[in-house]
Design a protein around this motif. Structure first.
Motif, PDB file in Angstrom:
ATOM      1  N   ALA A  24       0.766  -1.133  -0.138  1.00  0.00           N
ATOM      2  CA  ALA A  24       0.041   0.068  -0.011  1.00  0.00           C
ATOM      3  C   ALA A  24       1.014   1.132   0.078  1.00  0.00           C
ATOM      4  O   ALA A  24       0.447   2.297  -0.785  1.00  0.00           O
ATOM      5  N   SER A  25       1.989   1.356   0.899  1.00  0.00           N
ATOM      6  CA  SER A  25       2.714   2.532   0.897  1.00  0.00           C
ATOM      7  C   SER A  25       3.615   2.644  -0.495  1.00  0.00           C
ATOM      8  O   SER A  25       3.796   3.746  -1.000  1.00  0.00           O
ATOM      9  N   LEU A  26       4.022   1.704  -1.131  1.00  0.00           N
ATOM     10  CA  LEU A  26       4.573   1.646  -2.604  1.00  0.00           C
ATOM     11  C   LEU A  26       3.583   2.219  -3.444  1.00  0.00           C
ATOM     12  O   LEU A  26       3.856   2.883  -4.280  1.00  0.00           O
ATOM     13  N   ILE A  27       2.277   1.809  -3.584  1.00  0.00           N
ATOM     14  CA  ILE A  27       1.261   2.220  -4.275  1.00  0.00           C
ATOM     15  C   ILE A  27       1.159   3.884  -4.062  1.00  0.00           C
ATOM     16  O   ILE A  27       0.954   4.535  -5.315  1.00  0.00           O
ATOM     17  N   ALA A  28       1.194   4.149  -2.905  1.00  0.00           N
ATOM     18  CA  ALA A  28       0.873   5.443  -2.492  1.00  0.00           C
ATOM     19  C   ALA A  28       2.065   6.429  -2.893  1.00  0.00           C
ATOM     20  O   ALA A  28       1.880   7.389  -3.458  1.00  0.00           O
ATOM     21  N   GLY A  29       3.068   5.711  -2.699  1.00  0.00           N
ATOM     22  CA  GLY A  29       4.462   6.562  -3.344  1.00  0.00           C
ATOM     23  C   GLY A  29       4.430   6.824  -4.820  1.00  0.00           C
ATOM     24  O   GLY A  29       4.645   7.981  -5.436  1.00  0.00           O
ATOM     25  N   VAL A  30       3.763   5.703  -5.685  1.00  0.00           N
ATOM     26  CA  VAL A  30       4.052   6.035  -7.103  1.00  0.00           C
ATOM     27  C   VAL A  30       2.893   6.956  -7.420  1.00  0.00           C
ATOM     28  O   VAL A  30       3.136   7.863  -8.239  1.00  0.00           O
ATOM     29  N   VAL A  31       1.653   6.827  -6.701  1.00  0.00           N
ATOM     30  CA  VAL A  31       0.642   7.838  -7.121  1.00  0.00           C
ATOM     31  C   VAL A  31       0.915   9.205  -6.476  1.00  0.00           C
ATOM     32  O   VAL A  31       0.846  10.028  -7.600  1.00  0.00           O
ATOM     33  N   GLY A  32       1.670   9.461  -5.679  1.00  0.00           N
ATOM     34  CA  GLY A  32       2.098  10.740  -5.225  1.00  0.00           C
ATOM     35  C   GLY A  32       3.168  11.202  -6.111  1.00  0.00           C
ATOM     36  O   GLY A  32       3.378  12.676  -6.668  1.00  0.00           O
ATOM     37  N   GLY A  33       4.176  10.240  -6.732  1.00  0.00           N
ATOM     38  CA  GLY A  33       5.252  10.823  -7.692  1.00  0.00           C
ATOM     39  C   GLY A  33       4.312  10.997  -8.805  1.00  0.00           C
ATOM     40  O   GLY A  33       4.835  12.068  -9.796  1.00  0.00           O
ATOM     41  N   ALA A  34       3.301  10.448  -9.424  1.00  0.00           N
ATOM     42  CA  ALA A  34       2.884  10.861 -10.728  1.00  0.00           C
ATOM     43  C   ALA A  34       2.112  12.049 -10.507  1.00  0.00           C
ATOM     44  O   ALA A  34       2.180  12.794 -11.358  1.00  0.00           O
ATOM     45  N   ILE A  35       1.707  12.376  -9.343  1.00  0.00           N
ATOM     46  CA  ILE A  35       0.598  13.684  -9.309  1.00  0.00           C
ATOM     47  C   ILE A  35       1.991  14.681  -9.214  1.00  0.00           C
ATOM     48  O   ILE A  35       1.608  15.726  -9.953  1.00  0.00           O
ATOM     49  N   ALA A  36       3.129  14.414  -8.471  1.00  0.00           N
ATOM     50  CA  ALA A  36       4.082  15.551  -8.410  1.00  0.00           C
ATOM     51  C   ALA A  36       4.632  15.710  -9.750  1.00  0.00           C
ATOM     52  O   ALA A  36       4.892  17.150 -10.165  1.00  0.00           O
ATOM     53  N   LEU A  37       4.829  14.856 -10.691  1.00  0.00           N
ATOM     54  CA  LEU A  37       5.341  14.845 -12.176  1.00  0.00           C
ATOM     55  C   LEU A  37       4.454  15.643 -12.931  1.00  0.00           C
ATOM     56  O   LEU A  37       4.782  16.400 -13.910  1.00  0.00           O
TER      57      LEU A  37
END
Length: 52
Positions: A24-37
Motif C-alpha cells: 500500500a505504501s509503494l502504491i501511494a508513493g507511485v501515485v504521489g510521484g505521478a501527481i508531482a510530475l
C-alpha cells in the motif's frame, strides 16, 4: 485431515499485514510521484481550454 489449507496461521498474520502495508505504501508513493510530475501539466491543460 479437517483443516483448511488456505487459512493463515496465527504467526503469519503479522507478516502478511506488514506485506500489505508495504504494498500500500509503494502504491501511494507511485501515485504521489505521478501527481508531482504531472500535476502542473494537467493544470495547464485545464487552464488553456477556451471558453472557461
Amino acid at each position: 485431515m479437517d483443516h483448511d489449507s488456505t487459512a493463515v496461521a496465527p504467526q503469519d498474520r503479522g507478516a502478511t499485514a506488514v506485506e500489505y502495508a508495504l504494498i500500500a505504501s509503494l502504491i501511494a508513493g507511485v501515485v504521489g510521484g505521478a501527481i508531482a510530475l504531472l500535476g502542473q501539466h494537467v493544470v495547464g491543460l485545464f487552464t488553456s481550454v477556451p471558453g472557461f
